[in-house]
Scaffold this motif. Structure first.
Motif, PDB file in Angstrom:
ATOM      1  N   GLN A 191       0.797  -1.227   0.000  1.00 41.47           N
ATOM      2  CA  GLN A 191       0.000   0.000   0.000  1.00 41.47           C
ATOM      3  C   GLN A 191       0.832   1.281   0.000  1.00 41.47           C
ATOM      4  OE1 GLN A 191      -2.348  -0.556   3.517  1.00 41.47           O
ATOM      5  NE2 GLN A 191      -3.858  -1.818   2.477  1.00 41.47           N
ATOM      6  N   ARG A 192       2.023   1.249   0.539  1.00 40.33           N
ATOM      7  CA  ARG A 192       2.822   2.459   0.747  1.00 40.33           C
ATOM      8  C   ARG A 192       4.184   2.252   0.091  1.00 40.33           C
ATOM      9  NH1 ARG A 192       3.355   6.688   4.336  1.00 40.33           N
ATOM     10  NH2 ARG A 192       5.432   7.037   5.163  1.00 40.33           N
ATOM     11  N   HIS A 193       4.731   3.324  -0.487  1.00 45.02           N
ATOM     12  CA  HIS A 193       6.012   3.238  -1.181  1.00 45.02           C
ATOM     13  C   HIS A 193       6.899   4.389  -0.722  1.00 45.02           C
ATOM     14  CE1 HIS A 193       3.901   0.311  -3.539  1.00 45.02           C
ATOM     15  NE2 HIS A 193       2.927   1.206  -3.645  1.00 45.02           N
ATOM     16  N   VAL A 194       8.164   4.073  -0.488  1.00 50.18           N
ATOM     17  CA  VAL A 194       9.104   5.053   0.039  1.00 50.18           C
ATOM     18  C   VAL A 194      10.418   4.917  -0.732  1.00 50.18           C
ATOM     19  CG1 VAL A 194      10.383   5.787   2.099  1.00 50.18           C
ATOM     20  CG2 VAL A 194       8.069   4.871   2.327  1.00 50.18           C
ATOM     21  N   VAL A 195      10.996   6.056  -1.133  1.00 47.22           N
ATOM     22  CA  VAL A 195      12.306   6.056  -1.790  1.00 47.22           C
ATOM     23  C   VAL A 195      13.155   7.145  -1.149  1.00 47.22           C
ATOM     24  CG1 VAL A 195      13.571   6.377  -3.959  1.00 47.22           C
ATOM     25  CG2 VAL A 195      11.288   5.301  -3.979  1.00 47.22           C
ATOM     26  N   PHE A 196      14.335   6.748  -0.658  1.00 48.16           N
ATOM     27  CA  PHE A 196      15.328   7.691  -0.153  1.00 48.16           C
ATOM     28  C   PHE A 196      16.550   7.602  -1.056  1.00 48.16           C
ATOM     29  CE2 PHE A 196      12.914   7.348   3.783  1.00 48.16           C
ATOM     30  CZ  PHE A 196      12.996   8.631   4.297  1.00 48.16           C
ATOM     31  N   GLU A 197      17.035   8.749  -1.513  1.00 42.90           N
ATOM     32  CA  GLU A 197      18.222   8.811  -2.363  1.00 42.90           C
ATOM     33  C   GLU A 197      19.445   9.130  -1.504  1.00 42.90           C
ATOM     34  OE1 GLU A 197      18.817  10.822  -6.540  1.00 42.90           O
ATOM     35  OE2 GLU A 197      18.994  12.320  -4.934  1.00 42.90           O
ATOM     36  N   PHE A 198      20.563   8.473  -1.827  1.00 40.58           N
ATOM     37  CA  PHE A 198      21.847   8.694  -1.148  1.00 40.58           C
ATOM     38  C   PHE A 198      22.914   8.985  -2.201  1.00 40.58           C
ATOM     39  CE2 PHE A 198      19.287   6.173   1.636  1.00 40.58           C
ATOM     40  CZ  PHE A 198      19.613   6.566   2.916  1.00 40.58           C
ATOM     41  N   ASP A 199      24.024   9.529  -1.773  1.00 44.34           N
ATOM     42  CA  ASP A 199      25.101   9.862  -2.702  1.00 44.34           C
ATOM     43  C   ASP A 199      25.696   8.630  -3.381  1.00 44.34           C
ATOM     44  OD1 ASP A 199      24.828  12.579  -2.328  1.00 44.34           O
ATOM     45  OD2 ASP A 199      26.363  12.668  -0.767  1.00 44.34           O
ATOM     46  N   SER A 200      25.605   7.464  -2.739  1.00 39.34           N
ATOM     47  CA  SER A 200      26.162   6.245  -3.316  1.00 39.34           C
ATOM     48  C   SER A 200      25.443   5.022  -2.750  1.00 39.34           C
ATOM     49  CB  SER A 200      27.660   6.136  -2.996  1.00 39.34           C
ATOM     50  OG  SER A 200      27.845   5.908  -1.606  1.00 39.34           O
ATOM     51  N   TYR A 201      25.625   3.908  -3.430  1.00 40.97           N
ATOM     52  CA  TYR A 201      25.102   2.624  -2.963  1.00 40.97           C
ATOM     53  C   TYR A 201      25.674   2.297  -1.588  1.00 40.97           C
ATOM     54  CZ  TYR A 201      24.207  -2.420  -2.942  1.00 40.97           C
ATOM     55  OH  TYR A 201      23.803  -3.692  -2.606  1.00 40.97           O
ATOM     56  N   GLU A 202      26.969   2.538  -1.432  1.00 37.15           N
ATOM     57  CA  GLU A 202      27.646   2.243  -0.161  1.00 37.15           C
ATOM     58  C   GLU A 202      27.054   3.052   0.990  1.00 37.15           C
ATOM     59  OE1 GLU A 202      29.865   0.828  -3.488  1.00 37.15           O
ATOM     60  OE2 GLU A 202      29.235   2.887  -3.090  1.00 37.15           O
ATOM     61  N   THR A 203      26.723   4.313   0.726  1.00 39.21           N
ATOM     62  CA  THR A 203      26.121   5.156   1.761  1.00 39.21           C
ATOM     63  C   THR A 203      24.728   4.654   2.118  1.00 39.21           C
ATOM     64  OG1 THR A 203      27.362   7.039   0.898  1.00 39.21           O
ATOM     65  CG2 THR A 203      25.559   7.534   2.395  1.00 39.21           C
ATOM     66  N   ALA A 204      23.970   4.230   1.118  1.00 39.43           N
ATOM     67  CA  ALA A 204      22.640   3.675   1.387  1.00 39.43           C
ATOM     68  C   ALA A 204      22.748   2.407   2.230  1.00 39.43           C
ATOM     69  CB  ALA A 204      21.910   3.389   0.075  1.00 39.43           C
ATOM     70  N   MET A 205      23.712   1.543   1.904  1.00 42.39           N
ATOM     71  CA  MET A 205      23.911   0.315   2.687  1.00 42.39           C
ATOM     72  C   MET A 205      24.332   0.654   4.119  1.00 42.39           C
ATOM     73  SD  MET A 205      23.131  -2.445   1.086  1.00 42.39           S
ATOM     74  CE  MET A 205      23.931  -3.660   2.123  1.00 42.39           C
ATOM     75  N   ALA A 206      25.192   1.644   4.273  1.00 45.55           N
ATOM     76  CA  ALA A 206      25.628   2.047   5.616  1.00 45.55           C
ATOM     77  C   ALA A 206      24.451   2.561   6.430  1.00 45.55           C
ATOM     78  CB  ALA A 206      26.728   3.106   5.523  1.00 45.55           C
ATOM     79  N   ALA A 207      23.555   3.308   5.796  1.00 44.81           N
ATOM     80  CA  ALA A 207      22.380   3.814   6.507  1.00 44.81           C
ATOM     81  C   ALA A 207      21.495   2.659   6.945  1.00 44.81           C
ATOM     82  CB  ALA A 207      21.593   4.777   5.612  1.00 44.81           C
ATOM     83  N   TYR A 208      21.237   1.713   6.039  1.00 52.67           N
ATOM     84  CA  TYR A 208      20.393   0.570   6.381  1.00 52.67           C
ATOM     85  C   TYR A 208      21.019  -0.265   7.499  1.00 52.67           C
ATOM     86  CZ  TYR A 208      17.779  -3.715   6.253  1.00 52.67           C
ATOM     87  OH  TYR A 208      17.022  -4.791   6.630  1.00 52.67           O
ATOM     88  N   ASN A 209      22.325  -0.447   7.443  1.00 52.99           N
ATOM     89  CA  ASN A 209      23.014  -1.286   8.428  1.00 52.99           C
ATOM     90  C   ASN A 209      23.371  -0.560   9.721  1.00 52.99           C
ATOM     91  OD1 ASN A 209      23.067  -3.804   7.030  1.00 52.99           O
ATOM     92  ND2 ASN A 209      24.553  -2.902   5.629  1.00 52.99           N
ATOM     93  N   ASP A 210      23.092   0.732   9.802  1.00 54.44           N
ATOM     94  CA  ASP A 210      23.356   1.494  11.021  1.00 54.44           C
ATOM     95  C   ASP A 210      22.642   0.803  12.193  1.00 54.44           C
ATOM     96  OD1 ASP A 210      22.784   3.412  13.168  1.00 54.44           O
ATOM     97  OD2 ASP A 210      23.519   4.952  11.809  1.00 54.44           O
ATOM     98  N   PRO A 211      23.361   0.474  13.254  1.00 56.09           N
ATOM     99  CA  PRO A 211      22.735  -0.217  14.392  1.00 56.09           C
ATOM    100  C   PRO A 211      21.530   0.536  14.964  1.00 56.09           C
ATOM    101  CG  PRO A 211      25.116  -0.259  14.614  1.00 56.09           C
ATOM    102  CD  PRO A 211      24.804   0.635  13.448  1.00 56.09           C
ATOM    103  N   GLU A 212      21.592   1.855  14.964  1.00 59.58           N
ATOM    104  CA  GLU A 212      20.463   2.636  15.466  1.00 59.58           C
ATOM    105  C   GLU A 212      19.242   2.452  14.555  1.00 59.58           C
ATOM    106  OE1 GLU A 212      19.461   7.175  17.000  1.00 59.58           O
ATOM    107  OE2 GLU A 212      21.334   6.796  15.935  1.00 59.58           O
ATOM    108  N   TYR A 213      19.470   2.443  13.228  1.00 57.72           N
ATOM    109  CA  TYR A 213      18.358   2.207  12.305  1.00 57.72           C
ATOM    110  C   TYR A 213      17.807   0.799  12.489  1.00 57.72           C
ATOM    111  CZ  TYR A 213      15.457   1.234   8.389  1.00 57.72           C
ATOM    112  OH  TYR A 213      14.379   0.832   7.639  1.00 57.72           O
ATOM    113  N   GLN A 214      18.683  -0.183  12.611  1.00 63.40           N
ATOM    114  CA  GLN A 214      18.219  -1.559  12.769  1.00 63.40           C
ATOM    115  C   GLN A 214      17.365  -1.732  14.030  1.00 63.40           C
ATOM    116  OE1 GLN A 214      18.219  -4.252  10.728  1.00 63.40           O
ATOM    117  NE2 GLN A 214      18.811  -2.682   9.249  1.00 63.40           N
TER     118      GLN A 214
END
Length: 95
Positions: free
Chosen positions: A52-75
Motif C-alpha cells: 500500500q505504501r512506497h518510500v524512496v530515499f536517495e543517497f550519494d552512493s550505494y555504499e552510503t545507502a547500505m551504511a544507513a540501512y546497516n546502522d545499528p540505530e536504524y536496525q
C-alpha cells in the motif's frame, strides 16, 4: 559515482504504532545524507500486485545507502516496522 536508493514497499497493519517508526527512522536516514524522494503519497497499481505504501530515499552512493540501512540505530528502529507492517526493503544502485 552512481547514487544509491533505499526503496520500501510497505503495508501498515498498526498505523498508530507505525507512526513511531516514521518519527524515529527519518532523522537516522537524514544523518547519512538521505534525501526523501517518495514518502507514501498517492499511488495507483497499473499492473500486478503491490503493497500500500512506497518510500524512496536517495543517497550519494550505494555504499552510503547500505551504511544507513546497516546502522545499528536504524536496525533497532526497524524492529518497530517489522512488528507493525509487512514490508519489502531494497537497496538499489542508480545510474
Amino acid at each position: 559515482m552512481p547514487k544509491g536508493y533505499i526503496i520500501g514497499h510497505i503495508t501498515v497493519n498498526d498505523p498508530e504504532a507505525y507512526q513511531e517508526y516514521i518519527e524515529r527512522d527519518t532523522p537516522i536516514l537524514l544523518s547519512h545524507g538521505a534525501r526523501p524522494i517518495v514518502r507514501g503519497g498517492k499511488a495507483e497499481v497499473l499492473e500486478g500486485e503491490t503493497f500500500q505504501r512506497h518510500v524512496v530515499f536517495e543517497f550519494d552512493s550505494y555504499e552510503t545507502a547500505m551504511a544507513a540501512y546497516n546502522d545499528p540505530e536504524y536496525q533497532e528502529v526497524a524492529q518497530i516496522r517489522r512488528r507493525t507492517a509487512d514490508s519489502v526493503i531494497l537497496v538499489v544502485e542508480g545510474v
